[in-house]
Design an enzyme around this catalytic site. Structure first.
Site, PDB file in Angstrom:
ATOM      1  N   VAL A 100      -5.064   0.042  -2.718  1.00 42.86           N
ATOM      2  CA  VAL A 100      -5.445   1.335  -2.254  1.00 42.86           C
ATOM      3  C   VAL A 100      -6.530   0.988  -1.302  1.00 42.86           C
ATOM      4  O   VAL A 100      -7.441   0.004  -1.557  1.00 42.86           O
ATOM      5  CB  VAL A 100      -5.988   2.256  -3.392  1.00 42.86           C
ATOM      6  CG1 VAL A 100      -6.499   3.587  -2.603  1.00 42.86           C
ATOM      7  CG2 VAL A 100      -5.014   2.567  -4.476  1.00 42.86           C
ATOM      8  N   GLU A 101      -6.667   1.706  -0.214  1.00 45.44           N
ATOM      9  CA  GLU A 101      -7.496   1.174   0.800  1.00 45.44           C
ATOM     10  C   GLU A 101      -9.024   1.564   0.432  1.00 45.44           C
ATOM     11  O   GLU A 101      -9.909   0.849   0.907  1.00 45.44           O
ATOM     12  CB  GLU A 101      -7.372   2.153   2.297  1.00 45.44           C
ATOM     13  CG  GLU A 101      -7.211   3.595   2.102  1.00 45.44           C
ATOM     14  CD  GLU A 101      -5.846   3.933   1.751  1.00 45.44           C
ATOM     15  OE1 GLU A 101      -5.672   5.068   2.347  1.00 45.44           O
ATOM     16  OE2 GLU A 101      -5.008   3.489   1.119  1.00 45.44           O
ATOM     17  N   ALA A 102      -9.196   2.169  -0.366  1.00 48.16           N
ATOM     18  CA  ALA A 102     -10.606   2.288  -0.939  1.00 48.16           C
ATOM     19  C   ALA A 102     -11.012   1.050  -1.794  1.00 48.16           C
ATOM     20  O   ALA A 102     -12.444   1.110  -2.068  1.00 48.16           O
ATOM     21  CB  ALA A 102     -10.606   3.654  -2.026  1.00 48.16           C
TER      22      ALA A 102
ATOM     23  N   ASN B  50       0.833  -1.157   0.095  1.00 49.08           N
ATOM     24  CA  ASN B  50      -0.156   0.179   0.321  1.00 49.08           C
ATOM     25  C   ASN B  50       0.982   1.203  -0.001  1.00 49.08           C
ATOM     26  O   ASN B  50       1.978   1.284   0.897  1.00 49.08           O
ATOM     27  CB  ASN B  50      -1.053   0.130   1.290  1.00 49.08           C
ATOM     28  CG  ASN B  50      -1.849   1.293   1.471  1.00 49.08           C
ATOM     29  OD1 ASN B  50      -1.255   2.390   1.756  1.00 49.08           O
ATOM     30  ND2 ASN B  50      -3.087   0.966   0.830  1.00 49.08           N
TER      31      ASN B  50
END
Length: 502
Positions: A330-332, A304
């Site tokens: 990506v954290e999304a 990440n």
């Protein structure tokens, strides 16, 4: 059964005192028309008021006149629960003025709380947040004197410490999709992320609230069932906004309409609005840091990359030809490809898959990441990191706590000083042309976003990469690991610190 109505009619379904779930990731998938209509209705009628905005990933557009800041500044929203504030200057200002309640918690925790709300759970239990600012033994999630609600408690289960987060009762949801079909089913084909739309709709529906969805078009064509994000049975109102402002319009390389090959990344990134290609003509600190940090990548890694200086790691991974052999996330929800930079953060260029945000954080919390590259506002002598606040300026924690909580290798990417730093590189030698006025490595920091104690207990490897040297975390705190060619260790490193360095 859902109804198609105007934005003004839709926000009329919201009642005074409602807790509204906002399904957005900063400006991505953000239901812009609903925020504007809510602010206008409140200015005209004084209702609905005393609202709470619950938004895992923030809802701002970097100006008080845009997106979710509008109803907050107008006075309709008096309480905000979120992880990210930097894109919401109105919320930040009113929080500082003690005019609203504001609570900041880790992004992954809030995402999982949304899913817990869908299941009817009153609490969400997690180790994420222990020994950092959200821990009630340190600061707690409230950001001002007005924010006194006890949303987080320390509990002990099986002899181990956890934090218990109170799950919200969501009365309404503001969601943005792309298409509504004849049955009210919502698909997200033009959106780069889905965030936690389904869980939010489920939670609101189970609580007897109103699910309001903004879309771009109405279609009589039915898509494949797997492409439906929210089934029509959960939808109360649909607002059709065919004229999408350019700044919120779909970008084909972010929505996946164009799948970008790793060899073409620089070309397509150059087409993104706000993307700055190449080096800063006056300062190359970020490039020095990005190049050195990228050397910590290993083929086969799942990683990440954070926003800001860490974005350079992705740039150099691309230039080094490593993108085909590593997996960026990506954290999304994006898996594969390259994280989009700047104002597009949260989207992914050339992703292989985009999942719901809570699912991504399942993977992060479980230790699935091999490495992460994160920014840092301040670092103390013991290796603790502050990334969420500087004095009374709260930018928010975002996904930082979840990402660093269980990742095997953590690489913090930051300059040694700030405000005025200018560096140059020639033939591998680094020169400090002008020193920054503010030290970033100091004995005392404004807040704790990353706990060195937790990392040492978990056996994580932690590095701090700057434009002049590299530190590593040890049980005794920071240890100087590398000094770059051209840097004087005594005057340009040790002499600038207010603590003794190993």
């Amino acid at each position: 059964m859902y109804q198609i109505m105007t934005a003004e009619e839709a926000v009329g379904l919201v009642r005074d005192g409602d807790v509204i779930g906002i399904n957005s990731f900063l400006a991505l998938a953000n239901p812009f028309a609903l925020h504007t209509a809510l602010a206008e209705r409140f200015r005209k009628t004084g209702h609905p008021g005393k609202l709470t905005y619950f938004a895992s990933a923030g809802f701002g557009g970097w100006a008080e006149t845009k997106l979710g800041d509008q109803p907050v500044v107008a006075g309709a929203v008096t309480k905000v629960v979120t992880s990210h504030l930097k894109s919401m200057p109105g919320v930040m200002r009113l929080t500082k003025e003690n005019a609203i309640e504001c609570y900041c918690m880790p992004l992954g925790v809030l995402s999982h709380m949304t899913r817990a709300a869908a299941a009817g759970h009153p609490f969400y239990i997690s180790k994420v947040g222990l020994n950092i600012f959200v821990d009630p033994r340190i600061d707690g999630p409230g950001l001002n004197e007005r924010s006194r609600e006890e949303l987080v408690k320390l509990v002990e289960i099986g002899g181990e410490e956890y934090l218990s987060y109170r799950v919200p009762k969501l009365n309404a949801a503001f969601i943005r999709g792309t298409t509504v079909d004849g049955s009210g089913n919502i698909s997200f084909e033009n959106e780069p992320v889905t965030v936690d739309a389904l869980s939010m709709a489920q939670a609101v529906r189970a609580n007897g609230g109103k699910v309001i969805v903004q879309v771009e078009r109405v279609s009589n064509t039915y898509t494949r069932p797997r492409n439906v994000i929210i089934p029509g049975a959960l939808v109360d109102a649909v607002v059709v906004c065919e004229d999408v402002p350019e700044e919120y319009r779909a970008v084909p390389i972010l929505s996946g309409d164009i799948h970008v090959h790793p060899r073409h990344m620089d070309y397509w990134l150059g087409k993104l609005r706000g993307y700055a290609k190449g080096r800063d003509a006056e300062d190359c600190s970020a490039d020095i840091i990005g190049l050195r940090a990228a050397q910590e990548l290993r083929r086969g890694d799942i990683i990440n990359i954070g926003i800001g200086i860490p974005e350079k790691v992705g740039t150099y991974a691309s230039r080094m030809g490593m993108l085909p052999d590593i997996t960026l996330t990506v954290e999304a929800g994006g898996f594969g490809g390259l994280p989009a930079p700047g104002g597009h953060f949260g989207a992914t260029v050339g992703s292989d898959m985009v999942c719901d945000m809570a699912t991504q954080f399942d993977f992060y919390d479980g230790g699935g990441l091999d490495a992460c590259f994160m920014g840092a506002a301040e670092v103390d002598r013991m290796g603790n990191v502050n990334s969420h606040c500087l004095g009374e300026l709260y930018s928010g924690i975002g996904g930082f706590a979840n990402i660093t909580g269980a990742t095997k290798k953590i690489v913090f990417c930051c300059t040694f000083t700030a405000k005025g730093l200018k560096t140059a590189e020639q033939d591998g030698r680094i020169g400090i042309l002008h020193e920054g006025r503010i030290p970033k490595f100091k004995k005392q920091i404004s807040g704790i976003s990353f706990s060195a104690k937790n990392a040492l207990q978990n056996g994580q490897k932690v590095l701090y990469v700057t434009e002049r040297c590299v530190f590593e975390l040890t049980p005794d705190g920071l240890k100087l690991k590398e000094v770059y060619d051209g840097i004087d260790e005594k005057t340009q490193i040790r002499g600038l610190l207010d603590f003794e360095l190993q």
